[in-house]
Design a protein around this motif. Structure first.
Motif, PDB file in Angstrom:
ATOM      1  N   CYS A 158      16.967  15.464  18.594  1.00 24.15           N
ATOM      2  CA  CYS A 158      16.182  14.900  17.490  1.00 24.15           C
ATOM      3  C   CYS A 158      15.986  15.877  16.338  1.00 24.15           C
ATOM      4  O   CYS A 158      15.495  15.490  15.277  1.00 24.15           O
ATOM      5  N   THR A 159      16.350  17.135  16.536  1.00 20.58           N
ATOM      6  CA  THR A 159      16.208  18.123  15.470  1.00 20.58           C
ATOM      7  C   THR A 159      17.483  18.271  14.639  1.00 20.58           C
ATOM      8  O   THR A 159      17.478  18.970  13.632  1.00 20.58           O
ATOM      9  N   GLU A 160      18.571  17.618  15.059  1.00 20.27           N
ATOM     10  CA  GLU A 160      19.805  17.677  14.285  1.00 20.27           C
ATOM     11  C   GLU A 160      19.611  16.933  12.963  1.00 20.27           C
ATOM     12  O   GLU A 160      18.791  16.025  12.865  1.00 20.27           O
ATOM     13  N   MET A 161      20.389  17.299  11.984  1.00 18.29           N
ATOM     14  CA  MET A 161      20.259  16.734  10.644  1.00 18.29           C
ATOM     15  C   MET A 161      21.298  15.628  10.425  1.00 18.29           C
ATOM     16  O   MET A 161      22.496  15.876  10.497  1.00 18.29           O
ATOM     17  N   TYR A 162      20.793  14.421  10.168  1.00 14.08           N
ATOM     18  CA  TYR A 162      21.636  13.272   9.864  1.00 14.08           C
ATOM     19  C   TYR A 162      20.949  12.454   8.774  1.00 14.08           C
ATOM     20  O   TYR A 162      19.740  12.555   8.588  1.00 14.08           O
ATOM     21  N   TYR A 163      21.708  11.615   8.122  1.00 14.06           N
ATOM     22  CA  TYR A 163      21.108  10.632   7.240  1.00 14.06           C
ATOM     23  C   TYR A 163      20.388   9.626   8.131  1.00 14.06           C
ATOM     24  O   TYR A 163      20.691   9.501   9.319  1.00 14.06           O
ATOM     25  N   VAL A 164      19.423   8.911   7.573  1.00 14.51           N
ATOM     26  CA  VAL A 164      18.673   7.932   8.360  1.00 14.51           C
ATOM     27  C   VAL A 164      18.843   6.546   7.732  1.00 14.51           C
ATOM     28  O   VAL A 164      18.836   6.407   6.513  1.00 14.51           O
ATOM     29  N   LEU A 165      19.031   5.553   8.591  1.00 19.07           N
ATOM     30  CA  LEU A 165      19.156   4.161   8.150  1.00 19.07           C
ATOM     31  C   LEU A 165      17.791   3.504   8.293  1.00 19.07           C
ATOM     32  O   LEU A 165      17.258   3.392   9.400  1.00 19.07           O
ATOM     33  N   CYS A 166      17.204   3.105   7.171  1.00 14.43           N
ATOM     34  CA  CYS A 166      15.886   2.469   7.151  1.00 14.43           C
ATOM     35  C   CYS A 166      16.030   0.970   6.919  1.00 14.43           C
ATOM     36  O   CYS A 166      16.965   0.534   6.247  1.00 14.43           O
ATOM     37  N   GLU A 167      15.086   0.216   7.450  1.00 13.20           N
ATOM     38  CA  GLU A 167      15.077  -1.228   7.227  1.00 13.20           C
ATOM     39  C   GLU A 167      13.661  -1.670   6.871  1.00 13.20           C
ATOM     40  O   GLU A 167      12.704  -1.349   7.564  1.00 13.20           O
TER      41      GLU A 167
ATOM     42  N   THR B  23      19.396  12.585   1.762  1.00 17.13           N
ATOM     43  CA  THR B  23      19.968  13.791   2.363  1.00 17.13           C
ATOM     44  C   THR B  23      19.850  13.715   3.878  1.00 17.13           C
ATOM     45  O   THR B  23      19.036  12.948   4.396  1.00 17.13           O
ATOM     46  N   PRO B  24      20.610  14.527   4.595  1.00 18.30           N
ATOM     47  CA  PRO B  24      20.431  14.586   6.049  1.00 18.30           C
ATOM     48  C   PRO B  24      19.069  15.206   6.384  1.00 18.30           C
ATOM     49  O   PRO B  24      18.635  16.165   5.734  1.00 18.30           O
ATOM     50  N   ILE B  25      18.397  14.640   7.372  1.00 19.92           N
ATOM     51  CA  ILE B  25      17.081  15.123   7.811  1.00 19.92           C
ATOM     52  C   ILE B  25      16.975  14.965   9.320  1.00 19.92           C
ATOM     53  O   ILE B  25      17.769  14.250   9.930  1.00 19.92           O
ATOM     54  N   ASP B  26      15.986  15.631   9.929  1.00 18.04           N
ATOM     55  CA  ASP B  26      15.789  15.468  11.367  1.00 18.04           C
ATOM     56  C   ASP B  26      15.113  14.120  11.632  1.00 18.04           C
ATOM     57  O   ASP B  26      14.682  13.441  10.705  1.00 18.04           O
ATOM     58  N   PHE B  27      15.024  13.741  12.912  1.00 11.96           N
ATOM     59  CA  PHE B  27      14.545  12.408  13.263  1.00 11.96           C
ATOM     60  C   PHE B  27      13.100  12.158  12.834  1.00 11.96           C
ATOM     61  O   PHE B  27      12.798  11.109  12.272  1.00 11.96           O
ATOM     62  N   ILE B  28      12.210  13.109  13.098  1.00 15.39           N
ATOM     63  CA  ILE B  28      10.795  12.936  12.722  1.00 15.39           C
ATOM     64  C   ILE B  28      10.670  12.793  11.206  1.00 15.39           C
ATOM     65  O   ILE B  28       9.958  11.917  10.712  1.00 15.39           O
ATOM     66  N   SER B  29      11.386  13.622  10.459  1.00 16.55           N
ATOM     67  CA  SER B  29      11.377  13.498   8.999  1.00 16.55           C
ATOM     68  C   SER B  29      11.967  12.160   8.579  1.00 16.55           C
ATOM     69  O   SER B  29      11.536  11.565   7.595  1.00 16.55           O
TER      70      SER B  29
ATOM     71  N   ALA C 267       8.993   5.433   6.440  1.00 16.34           N
ATOM     72  CA  ALA C 267       7.625   4.960   6.213  1.00 16.34           C
ATOM     73  C   ALA C 267       7.247   5.102   4.735  1.00 16.34           C
ATOM     74  O   ALA C 267       6.605   4.220   4.165  1.00 16.34           O
ATOM     75  N   HIS C 268       7.656   6.196   4.119  1.00 14.70           N
ATOM     76  CA  HIS C 268       7.372   6.421   2.703  1.00 14.70           C
ATOM     77  C   HIS C 268       8.057   5.370   1.828  1.00 14.70           C
ATOM     78  O   HIS C 268       7.628   5.111   0.710  1.00 14.70           O
ATOM     79  N   HIS C 269       9.119   4.785   2.339  1.00 17.62           N
ATOM     80  CA  HIS C 269       9.856   3.743   1.616  1.00 17.62           C
ATOM     81  C   HIS C 269       9.606   2.369   2.246  1.00 17.62           C
ATOM     82  O   HIS C 269      10.477   1.513   2.275  1.00 17.62           O
TER      83      HIS C 269
ATOM     84  N   PRO D 159       0.788  -1.230   0.000  1.00 14.99           N
ATOM     85  CA  PRO D 159       0.000   0.000   0.000  1.00 14.99           C
ATOM     86  C   PRO D 159       0.822   1.284   0.000  1.00 14.99           C
ATOM     87  O   PRO D 159       0.351   2.315  -0.379  1.00 14.99           O
ATOM     88  N   LEU D 160       2.094   1.227   0.439  1.00 11.53           N
ATOM     89  CA  LEU D 160       2.908   2.428   0.467  1.00 11.53           C
ATOM     90  C   LEU D 160       3.673   2.633  -0.835  1.00 11.53           C
ATOM     91  O   LEU D 160       4.484   3.526  -0.945  1.00 11.53           O
TER      92      LEU D 160
END
Length: 166
Positions: free
Chosen positions: A152-161, A59-65, A71-73, A31-32
Motif C-alpha cells: 500500500c506504500t507503493e506509488m501508483y495513480y488512483v482511479l476515483c469514482e 500524479t502517482p501516490i500511495d494508497f492512503i493518499s 475524498a477531496h474530489h 460539502p467537499l
C-alpha cells in the motif's frame, strides 16, 4: 493457470453527499467542494461513462493518499466498474499517456493476508492469493485488465469514482 476475475458490487456513495448548496454559477456544490453542473451528472472534474463518473489522480501516490485524494474530489477509490471496464481502460490509457500501466482500485487484504475484499462492502474482490505477510492493496493493470497485489506504500495513480446525479 486460470485468469483472475474481479467480482463487483455496487457501493453506496450517496452518503458522501449529505448537504447540498449552490454556487454563484448555479452549479450544485456538495460539502467537499465538488461542482455538479445543473445539479446533474458528474462533477466537473470527472469523466462520465454510462452513468458512472471517473477521475484519475494527477500524479502517482500511495494508497492512503489515494483515498484522501478521491475524498477531496468527492469520490471513493473505484470499486464498481465492471459494466464500463473497457471505457475505463481506454480512459486510463488516455489519461496516463503511457506513464503507468496500473491504477489503485478499492481493494485491500486488511482483515486476512491474501484475502482481498472491496473496501466499502467487505465482499470478496478476487480469489485468495498466497499470503505475503503484511497488508496489501490492489492495482488494476490496464493492459491485462487483471488485479495485482502491491504494498500500500507503493506509488501508483488512483482511479476515483464519484456519485452520478440523475
Amino acid at each position: 493457470m486460470r485468469p483472475t476475475t474481479i467480482s463487483t458490487h455496487i457501493p453506496s456513495p450517496t452518503s458522501m453527499f449529505p448537504v447540498q448548496t449552490t454556487s454563484k454559477s448555479g452549479a450544485s456544490k456538495d460539502p467537499l467542494g465538488c461542482d455538479y453542473p445543473n445539479n446533474r451528472g458528474c462533477p466537473v472534474t470527472h469523466t462520465e461513462f454510462n452513468g458512472k463518473c471517473f477521475l484519475i489522480s494527477d500524479t502517482p501516490i500511495d494508497f492512503i493518499s489515494g483515498k484522501l485524494y478521491c475524498a477531496h474530489h468527492c469520490s471513493l477509490i473505484s470499486e464498481d466498474f465492471s459494466s464500463v471496464i473497457r471505457q475505463v481502460i481506454r480512459f486510463s490509457r488516455e489519461q496516463l499517456h503511457d506513464q503507468s500501466t496500473s491504477v489503485y482500485i478499492g481493494v485491500q487484504d486488511k482483515n486476512q493476508d491474501g484475502h482481498f475484499t472491496w473496501i466499502s462492502s467487505g465482499s470478496p474482490a478476487f480469489p485468495p492469493q498466497t499470503p505475503r505477510q503484511g497488508k496489501y492493496c490492489a492495482t488494476l493493470n490496464i493492459d491485462s485488465m487483471r488485479p495485482t497485489a502491491v504494498t500500500c506504500t507503493e506509488m501508483y495513480y488512483v482511479l476515483c469514482e464519484a456519485f452520478y446525479r440523475s
